[in-house]
Write an enzyme that holds these catalytic residues in place. Structure first.
Site, mmCIF file in Angstrom:
data_model
loop_
_atom_site.group_PDB
_atom_site.id
_atom_site.type_symbol
_atom_site.label_atom_id
_atom_site.label_comp_id
_atom_site.label_asym_id
_atom_site.label_seq_id
_atom_site.Cartn_x
_atom_site.Cartn_y
_atom_site.Cartn_z
ATOM 1 C CG ASN A 6 10.103 2.946 1.785
ATOM 2 O OD1 ASN A 6 10.157 3.669 2.773
ATOM 3 N ND2 ASN A 6 9.380 3.264 0.732
ATOM 4 C CG ASP A 8 9.188 6.491 2.871
ATOM 5 O OD1 ASP A 8 10.290 7.009 2.616
ATOM 6 O OD2 ASP A 8 8.331 6.251 2.003
ATOM 7 C CG HIS A 9 6.734 3.346 7.725
ATOM 8 N ND1 HIS A 9 5.870 4.406 7.537
ATOM 9 C CD2 HIS A 9 6.266 2.354 6.963
ATOM 10 C CE1 HIS A 9 4.917 4.049 6.714
ATOM 11 N NE2 HIS A 9 5.135 2.812 6.336
ATOM 12 N NE ARG A 17 7.597 12.693 22.253
ATOM 13 C CZ ARG A 17 7.991 11.993 23.299
ATOM 14 N NH1 ARG A 17 7.549 10.765 23.452
ATOM 15 N NH2 ARG A 17 8.804 12.502 24.189
ATOM 16 C CG HIS A 42 6.915 8.639 -1.404
ATOM 17 N ND1 HIS A 42 5.677 8.030 -1.424
ATOM 18 C CD2 HIS A 42 6.791 9.734 -2.207
ATOM 19 C CE1 HIS A 42 4.851 8.722 -2.181
ATOM 20 N NE2 HIS A 42 5.505 9.775 -2.658
ATOM 21 N NE ARG A 44 3.178 9.553 1.144
ATOM 22 C CZ ARG A 44 2.072 9.291 0.431
ATOM 23 N NH1 ARG A 44 1.308 10.286 -0.001
ATOM 24 N NH2 ARG A 44 1.725 8.062 0.175
ATOM 25 N NE ARG A 48 1.382 11.365 4.236
ATOM 26 C CZ ARG A 48 0.389 10.650 3.714
ATOM 27 N NH1 ARG A 48 0.284 9.379 3.991
ATOM 28 N NH2 ARG A 48 -0.504 11.214 2.945
ATOM 29 C CD GLU A 69 8.414 4.654 -3.147
ATOM 30 O OE1 GLU A 69 7.429 5.202 -2.625
ATOM 31 O OE2 GLU A 69 8.744 3.489 -2.921
ATOM 32 C CB THR A 99 0.695 3.416 2.334
ATOM 33 O OG1 THR A 99 1.857 3.069 1.572
ATOM 34 C CG2 THR A 99 -0.363 2.345 2.118
ATOM 35 C CB THR A 100 1.776 4.390 -2.731
ATOM 36 O OG1 THR A 100 2.787 5.243 -2.212
ATOM 37 C CG2 THR A 100 1.557 4.687 -4.192
ATOM 38 C CD GLU A 150 8.348 -0.218 -6.734
ATOM 39 O OE1 GLU A 150 9.163 0.729 -6.789
ATOM 40 O OE2 GLU A 150 7.744 -0.537 -5.686
ATOM 41 C CG HIS A 190 2.317 -1.313 -1.720
ATOM 42 N ND1 HIS A 190 2.687 -0.008 -1.517
ATOM 43 C CD2 HIS A 190 1.237 -1.513 -0.949
ATOM 44 C CE1 HIS A 190 1.849 0.556 -0.684
ATOM 45 N NE2 HIS A 190 0.969 -0.325 -0.326
ATOM 46 N N GLY A 191 3.635 -4.146 0.266
ATOM 47 C CA GLY A 191 3.009 -5.189 1.080
ATOM 48 C C GLY A 191 3.764 -6.506 1.106
#
Ligand code: PXP
Length: 239
Positions: A6, A8-9, A17, A42, A44, A48, A69, A99-100, A150, A190-191
């Site tokens: 993933n 996203d980050h 920035r 994802h 959203r 974001r 997602e 997060t989700t 999932e 997740h995690g």
């Protein structure tokens, strides 16, 4: 077990920035070269991190598998049907969450989810539902023709001690077996991180894991030495 990244980050960092870098598309392509089996993003409602430009470029360039997602809302379903990812994973979405925060409640949202699945299927997009490792939720997912589930692994990842972790692992093992019996593909995420993935690998019925935070965080740490050395070298040349 297949493994999808993933990204996203990477977009979160870029957006902090308002600049162009780091680019999640570039990172996705490097990750593919390094061996991931797919890329997850994802889109959203509040955009974001990932935006439509990222999604469309990824659709053009990702050669493994693109898993989108998404919340089951009209605007995003329309974009998915247009972009046609290899998999649409429906997740619950709350604006204020970091997060989700958990799986979608299939039983309580059966009609909306059933309609979303129908629409995505009409565009020939297979659908996964992000849900808790709960037998009844899984049966409901199969009833409304989901192709995959999932399993939300957040409770496993956040277990306070070994006993809790073991219990949750058992719950996930039984849930994935049940899903497989119903003909569903089984993903999980997740995690998950470099430590808790090890026991997780023992669950035979899981086809694929989706991991984001742990890998992006690790990449920042392992890449810092090289990044600093490169800048130091440029500055030294001007002495
Ligand atoms: N699967 C789903 C459905 C998610 O929402 C997320 C978080 O974006 C992940 C997997 C990956 O979780 P993490 O970033 O904790 O690895």
């Amino acid at each position: 077990m297949r493994f999808c990244l993933n990204v996203d980050h990477i977009a979160t960092l870029r957006n902090a920035r308002g600049e162009m870098l780091p680019d999640p598309v570039t990172v996705a392509l490097i990750a593919e070269q390094a061996g991931v089996d797919g890329i997850v993003v994802h889109l959203r409602e509040d955009r974001r991190h990932i935006n439509e430009r990222d999604l469309r470029l990824l659709r053009e360039l990702v050669s493994t598998k693109l898993d989108m997602e998404m919340a089951a809302v009209d605007e995003i379903i329309k974009i998915a049907c247009d972009v046609r990812p290899n998999l649409a994973t429906i997740v619950p979405e709350r604006r204020k969450e970091l997060t989700t925060e958990g799986g979608v409640n299939v039983i309580d949202n059966i009609e909306a989810l059933s309609n979303a699945i129908k629409e995505l299927h009409e565009a020939e997009i297979p659908v996964s539902l992000f849900i808790e490792p709960d037998i009844n939720q899984i049966s409901a997912a199969a009833e409304i023709n989901a192709d995959f589930i999932e399993i939300h692994t957040g409770t496993y990842a956040n277990a306070a001690n070994e006993e809790e972790q073991f219990d949750e692992l058992e719950r996930i093992r039984l849930a994935s077996k049940h899903a497989k019996k119903l003909g569903l593909g089984v993903n999980a995420g997740h995690g998950l991180n470099y430590v808790n993935i090890k026991q997780f690998l023992e669950i035979e019925d899981i086809d694929e894991v989706s991991i984001g935070q742990a890998i992006i965080a690790r990449a920042v740490i392992t890449g810092i030495k090289e990044a600093v050395e490169e800048m130091k070298q440029i500055i030294r040349q001007k002495k």
